[in-house]
Design a protein around this motif. Structure first.
Motif, PDB file in Angstrom:
ATOM      1  N   ALA A  16      -0.325   4.052  -2.526  1.00  0.00           N
ATOM      2  CA  ALA A  16       0.750   3.081  -2.293  1.00  0.00           C
ATOM      3  C   ALA A  16       2.104   3.663  -2.694  1.00  0.00           C
ATOM      4  N   ASP A  17       2.179   4.211  -3.892  1.00  0.00           N
ATOM      5  CA  ASP A  17       3.454   4.748  -4.396  1.00  0.00           C
ATOM      6  C   ASP A  17       3.928   5.957  -3.600  1.00  0.00           C
ATOM      7  N   ASN A  18       3.011   6.897  -3.328  1.00  0.00           N
ATOM      8  CA  ASN A  18       3.400   8.118  -2.610  1.00  0.00           C
ATOM      9  C   ASN A  18       3.816   7.834  -1.168  1.00  0.00           C
ATOM     10  N   LEU A  19       3.100   6.941  -0.486  1.00  0.00           N
ATOM     11  CA  LEU A  19       3.472   6.600   0.897  1.00  0.00           C
ATOM     12  C   LEU A  19       4.844   5.948   0.958  1.00  0.00           C
ATOM     13  N   ARG A  20       5.046   4.971   0.090  1.00  0.00           N
ATOM     14  CA  ARG A  20       6.318   4.256   0.086  1.00  0.00           C
ATOM     15  C   ARG A  20       7.478   5.219  -0.199  1.00  0.00           C
ATOM     16  N   GLN A  21       7.304   6.084  -1.213  1.00  0.00           N
ATOM     17  CA  GLN A  21       8.356   7.034  -1.572  1.00  0.00           C
ATOM     18  C   GLN A  21       8.644   8.013  -0.428  1.00  0.00           C
ATOM     19  N   ALA A  22       7.602   8.587   0.166  1.00  0.00           N
ATOM     20  CA  ALA A  22       7.788   9.550   1.253  1.00  0.00           C
ATOM     21  C   ALA A  22       8.402   8.888   2.482  1.00  0.00           C
ATOM     22  N   ARG A  23       7.950   7.676   2.803  1.00  0.00           N
ATOM     23  CA  ARG A  23       8.489   6.955   3.965  1.00  0.00           C
ATOM     24  C   ARG A  23       9.979   6.694   3.777  1.00  0.00           C
ATOM     25  N   VAL A  32       7.977   2.087  12.093  1.00  0.00           N
ATOM     26  CA  VAL A  32       8.004   3.443  12.662  1.00  0.00           C
ATOM     27  C   VAL A  32       6.829   4.267  12.134  1.00  0.00           C
ATOM     28  N   LEU A  33       6.604   4.223  10.814  1.00  0.00           N
ATOM     29  CA  LEU A  33       5.498   5.002  10.249  1.00  0.00           C
ATOM     30  C   LEU A  33       4.157   4.508  10.772  1.00  0.00           C
ATOM     31  N   ALA A  34       3.976   3.210  10.848  1.00  0.00           N
ATOM     32  CA  ALA A  34       2.710   2.666  11.355  1.00  0.00           C
ATOM     33  C   ALA A  34       2.467   3.133  12.789  1.00  0.00           C
ATOM     34  N   VAL A  45       1.752  -2.308   5.391  1.00  0.00           N
ATOM     35  CA  VAL A  45       2.344  -3.188   4.375  1.00  0.00           C
ATOM     36  C   VAL A  45       1.342  -3.409   3.247  1.00  0.00           C
ATOM     37  N   ASN A  46       0.099  -3.703   3.603  1.00  0.00           N
ATOM     38  CA  ASN A  46      -0.930  -3.949   2.593  1.00  0.00           C
ATOM     39  C   ASN A  46      -1.263  -2.694   1.790  1.00  0.00           C
ATOM     40  N   ILE A  47      -1.281  -1.541   2.436  1.00  0.00           N
ATOM     41  CA  ILE A  47      -1.560  -0.289   1.727  1.00  0.00           C
ATOM     42  C   ILE A  47      -0.442  -0.002   0.734  1.00  0.00           C
ATOM     43  N   GLU A  48       0.814  -0.131   1.171  1.00  0.00           N
ATOM     44  CA  GLU A  48       1.946   0.142   0.284  1.00  0.00           C
ATOM     45  C   GLU A  48       2.028  -0.858  -0.865  1.00  0.00           C
TER      46      GLU A  48
END
Length: 195
Positions: A16-23, A32-34, A45-48
Protein backbone atom coordinates in the motif's frame (compact mmCIF):
# COMPACT_ATOMS: atom_id res chain seq x y z
CA UNK A 1 -3.05 -11.49 1.22
CA UNK A 2 -6.06 -13.98 0.39
CA UNK A 3 -5.82 -17.58 -0.92
CA UNK A 4 -4.15 -16.26 -4.05
CA UNK A 5 -1.81 -13.88 -2.28
CA UNK A 6 -2.28 -14.30 1.51
CA UNK A 7 0.67 -12.18 2.57
CA UNK A 8 1.24 -10.88 6.03
CA UNK A 9 -0.38 -7.65 7.19
CA UNK A 10 3.12 -6.14 7.09
CA UNK A 11 3.57 -7.00 3.40
CA UNK A 12 0.08 -5.67 2.59
CA UNK A 13 1.00 -2.37 4.26
CA UNK A 14 4.36 -2.29 2.43
CA UNK A 15 2.51 -2.73 -0.88
CA UNK A 16 0.00 0.00 0.00
CA UNK A 17 2.68 2.51 1.03
CA UNK A 18 5.10 1.77 -1.82
CA UNK A 19 2.42 1.87 -4.54
CA UNK A 20 0.95 5.12 -3.30
CA UNK A 21 4.40 6.76 -3.00
CA UNK A 22 5.58 5.59 -6.44
CA UNK A 23 2.29 6.56 -8.12
CA UNK A 24 2.42 10.06 -6.64
CA UNK A 25 6.12 10.50 -7.49
CA UNK A 26 5.36 9.63 -11.11
CA UNK A 27 2.32 11.93 -11.20
CA UNK A 28 -0.23 9.20 -11.96
CA UNK A 29 -3.79 9.35 -10.77
CA UNK A 30 -5.27 6.13 -9.44
CA UNK A 31 -7.33 5.88 -12.63
CA UNK A 32 -4.23 6.13 -14.86
CA UNK A 33 -2.25 3.55 -12.88
CA UNK A 34 -5.18 1.14 -12.73
CA UNK A 35 -5.62 1.40 -16.51
CA UNK A 36 -1.90 0.88 -17.15
CA UNK A 37 -1.92 -2.20 -14.90
CA UNK A 38 -5.16 -3.60 -16.32
CA UNK A 39 -7.04 -3.61 -13.02
CA UNK A 40 -10.06 -1.70 -11.77
CA UNK A 41 -9.63 1.67 -10.04
CA UNK A 42 -11.67 0.35 -7.10
CA UNK A 43 -9.16 -2.51 -6.63
CA UNK A 44 -6.25 -0.05 -6.65
CA UNK A 45 -8.02 2.22 -4.14
CA UNK A 46 -8.50 -0.76 -1.82
CA UNK A 47 -4.90 -1.95 -2.24
CA UNK A 48 -3.49 1.52 -1.48
CA UNK A 49 -5.74 1.74 1.58
CA UNK A 50 -4.39 -1.61 2.82
CA UNK A 51 -7.91 -3.04 2.67
CA UNK A 52 -7.48 -5.50 -0.20
CA UNK A 53 -5.51 -8.71 -0.54
CA UNK A 54 -4.01 -8.34 -3.99
CA UNK A 55 -2.73 -11.46 -5.71
CA UNK A 56 0.97 -11.80 -6.42
CA UNK A 57 0.21 -11.36 -10.14
CA UNK A 58 -1.76 -8.14 -9.50
CA UNK A 59 1.08 -6.67 -7.42
CA UNK A 60 3.48 -7.59 -10.23
CA UNK A 61 1.25 -5.86 -12.82
CA UNK A 62 1.15 -2.70 -10.70
CA UNK A 63 4.92 -2.77 -10.19
CA UNK A 64 5.48 -3.21 -13.92
CA UNK A 65 3.08 -0.36 -14.75
CA UNK A 66 5.22 1.88 -12.53
CA UNK A 67 8.50 0.63 -14.02
CA UNK A 68 9.40 -1.12 -10.75
CA UNK A 69 10.32 -4.66 -9.83
CA UNK A 70 8.06 -6.81 -7.66
CA UNK A 71 10.58 -6.64 -4.79
CA UNK A 72 10.46 -2.81 -4.85
CA UNK A 73 6.73 -2.92 -4.09
CA UNK A 74 6.74 -5.59 -1.36
CA UNK A 75 9.82 -4.53 0.63
CA UNK A 76 9.52 -2.28 3.68
CA UNK A 77 9.53 1.33 2.42
CA UNK A 78 11.74 2.49 5.30
CA UNK A 79 14.74 0.40 4.23
CA UNK A 80 17.43 2.43 2.53
CA UNK A 81 19.40 -0.72 1.68
CA UNK A 82 17.04 -2.75 -0.52
CA UNK A 83 19.19 -5.86 -0.10
CA UNK A 84 18.20 -6.01 3.59
CA UNK A 85 14.56 -6.55 2.62
CA UNK A 86 15.09 -10.19 1.66
CA UNK A 87 14.16 -12.87 2.37
CA UNK A 88 10.58 -11.72 2.83
CA UNK A 89 7.53 -13.91 3.39
CA UNK A 90 5.07 -12.84 0.69
CA UNK A 91 2.34 -15.46 0.97
CA UNK A 92 0.88 -17.24 3.97
CA UNK A 93 -1.76 -19.88 3.38
CA UNK A 94 -4.54 -20.81 5.74
CA UNK A 95 -2.36 -23.64 7.10
CA UNK A 96 0.75 -22.66 9.08
CA UNK A 97 2.81 -25.05 6.90
CA UNK A 98 1.81 -23.22 3.69
CA UNK A 99 3.91 -20.17 2.86
CA UNK A 100 6.20 -18.61 0.25
CA UNK A 101 9.21 -16.35 0.65
CA UNK A 102 10.99 -14.24 -1.94
CA UNK A 103 14.66 -15.06 -1.33
CA UNK A 104 16.36 -12.91 -3.96
CA UNK A 105 15.61 -10.63 -6.88
CA UNK A 106 18.16 -9.58 -9.47
CA UNK A 107 17.49 -6.85 -12.02
CA UNK A 108 18.84 -7.19 -15.55
CA UNK A 109 18.13 -5.04 -18.62
CA UNK A 110 14.48 -5.63 -19.54
CA UNK A 111 13.90 -8.40 -16.99
CA UNK A 112 14.24 -9.56 -13.40
CA UNK A 113 15.13 -12.96 -11.99
CA UNK A 114 13.47 -13.99 -8.72
CA UNK A 115 14.27 -16.92 -6.45
CA UNK A 116 11.43 -18.20 -4.23
CA UNK A 117 11.08 -20.91 -1.58
CA UNK A 118 7.60 -22.39 -1.25
CA UNK A 119 6.02 -24.86 1.12
CA UNK A 120 2.54 -26.35 0.87
CA UNK A 121 0.91 -28.21 3.75
CA UNK A 122 -0.48 -31.67 3.14
CA UNK A 123 -3.65 -31.36 1.07
CA UNK A 124 -3.15 -27.65 0.35
CA UNK A 125 -3.07 -25.83 -3.01
CA UNK A 126 -2.08 -22.50 -4.50
CA UNK A 127 -3.65 -21.05 -7.67
CA UNK A 128 -1.62 -18.52 -9.69
CA UNK A 129 -2.91 -16.13 -12.34
CA UNK A 130 -1.32 -15.87 -15.78
CA UNK A 131 1.58 -13.47 -16.05
CA UNK A 132 3.01 -11.46 -18.94
CA UNK A 133 4.03 -13.30 -22.13
CA UNK A 134 7.73 -14.12 -21.98
CA UNK A 135 7.78 -14.82 -18.22
CA UNK A 136 9.18 -18.25 -17.38
CA UNK A 137 9.36 -20.45 -14.30
CA UNK A 138 11.70 -23.25 -13.29
CA UNK A 139 10.74 -25.13 -10.15
CA UNK A 140 12.58 -27.82 -8.23
CA UNK A 141 10.99 -30.06 -5.59
CA UNK A 142 13.13 -30.36 -2.45
CA UNK A 143 10.84 -32.51 -0.29
CA UNK A 144 7.56 -34.32 -0.83
CA UNK A 145 5.57 -34.45 -4.04
CA UNK A 146 3.98 -31.66 -6.03
CA UNK A 147 1.27 -31.70 -8.67
CA UNK A 148 1.55 -28.80 -11.13
CA UNK A 149 -1.55 -28.20 -13.20
CA UNK A 150 -1.20 -26.07 -16.32
CA UNK A 151 -3.93 -25.27 -18.86
CA UNK A 152 -3.85 -28.62 -20.61
CA UNK A 153 -1.08 -30.46 -18.79
CA UNK A 154 -0.77 -32.08 -15.41
CA UNK A 155 2.67 -32.90 -13.95
CA UNK A 156 3.44 -34.94 -10.82
CA UNK A 157 6.90 -34.16 -9.45
CA UNK A 158 8.77 -35.95 -6.67
CA UNK A 159 11.72 -34.68 -4.61
CA UNK A 160 14.69 -34.14 -6.91
CA UNK A 161 12.60 -33.43 -10.01
CA UNK A 162 12.18 -30.10 -11.80
CA UNK A 163 9.84 -28.50 -14.34
CA UNK A 164 10.10 -25.42 -16.52
CA UNK A 165 7.15 -23.67 -18.17
CA UNK A 166 5.83 -20.36 -19.50
CA UNK A 167 3.85 -18.24 -17.04
CA UNK A 168 1.47 -16.75 -19.62
CA UNK A 169 -1.14 -19.24 -18.41
CA UNK A 170 -2.82 -19.85 -15.07
CA UNK A 171 -1.28 -22.65 -13.05
CA UNK A 172 -1.98 -24.48 -9.81
CA UNK A 173 0.27 -26.20 -7.30
CA UNK A 174 -1.21 -29.06 -5.23
CA UNK A 175 0.26 -31.14 -2.43
CA UNK A 176 -1.75 -34.33 -2.39
CA UNK A 177 0.74 -36.05 -0.07
CA UNK A 178 0.57 -36.61 3.68
CA UNK A 179 3.61 -34.40 4.45
CA UNK A 180 4.46 -30.79 3.58
CA UNK A 181 5.99 -30.25 0.12
CA UNK A 182 8.90 -27.83 -0.23
CA UNK A 183 10.07 -26.46 -3.57
CA UNK A 184 12.04 -23.60 -5.07
CA UNK A 185 10.95 -21.46 -7.98
CA UNK A 186 13.22 -19.40 -10.20
CA UNK A 187 11.05 -16.91 -12.07
CA UNK A 188 12.20 -14.86 -15.05
CA UNK A 189 9.96 -11.76 -15.19
CA UNK A 190 9.60 -9.43 -18.17
CA UNK A 191 7.64 -6.17 -18.22
CA UNK A 192 3.92 -6.32 -18.99
CA UNK A 193 3.33 -5.00 -22.50
CA UNK A 194 -0.17 -3.54 -21.87
CA UNK A 195 1.15 -0.26 -20.51
Amino acid sequence: MSKQANGSLEVMQNVADNLRQARMQQGYSQEVLATRAGISRRMLVNIEAGESNASIATVDKLASALGLRFVDVVRPPSLTDKAQALPLRIWQGEHADSHASLLESVAMPGMALELWRWQLAAGDSYHAEADAPGCQELLYVLEGSLQVQLLQQNHMLQAGQSLGFALDQPCSYHNQGAEPCTFTKSVLMVPHQDQ
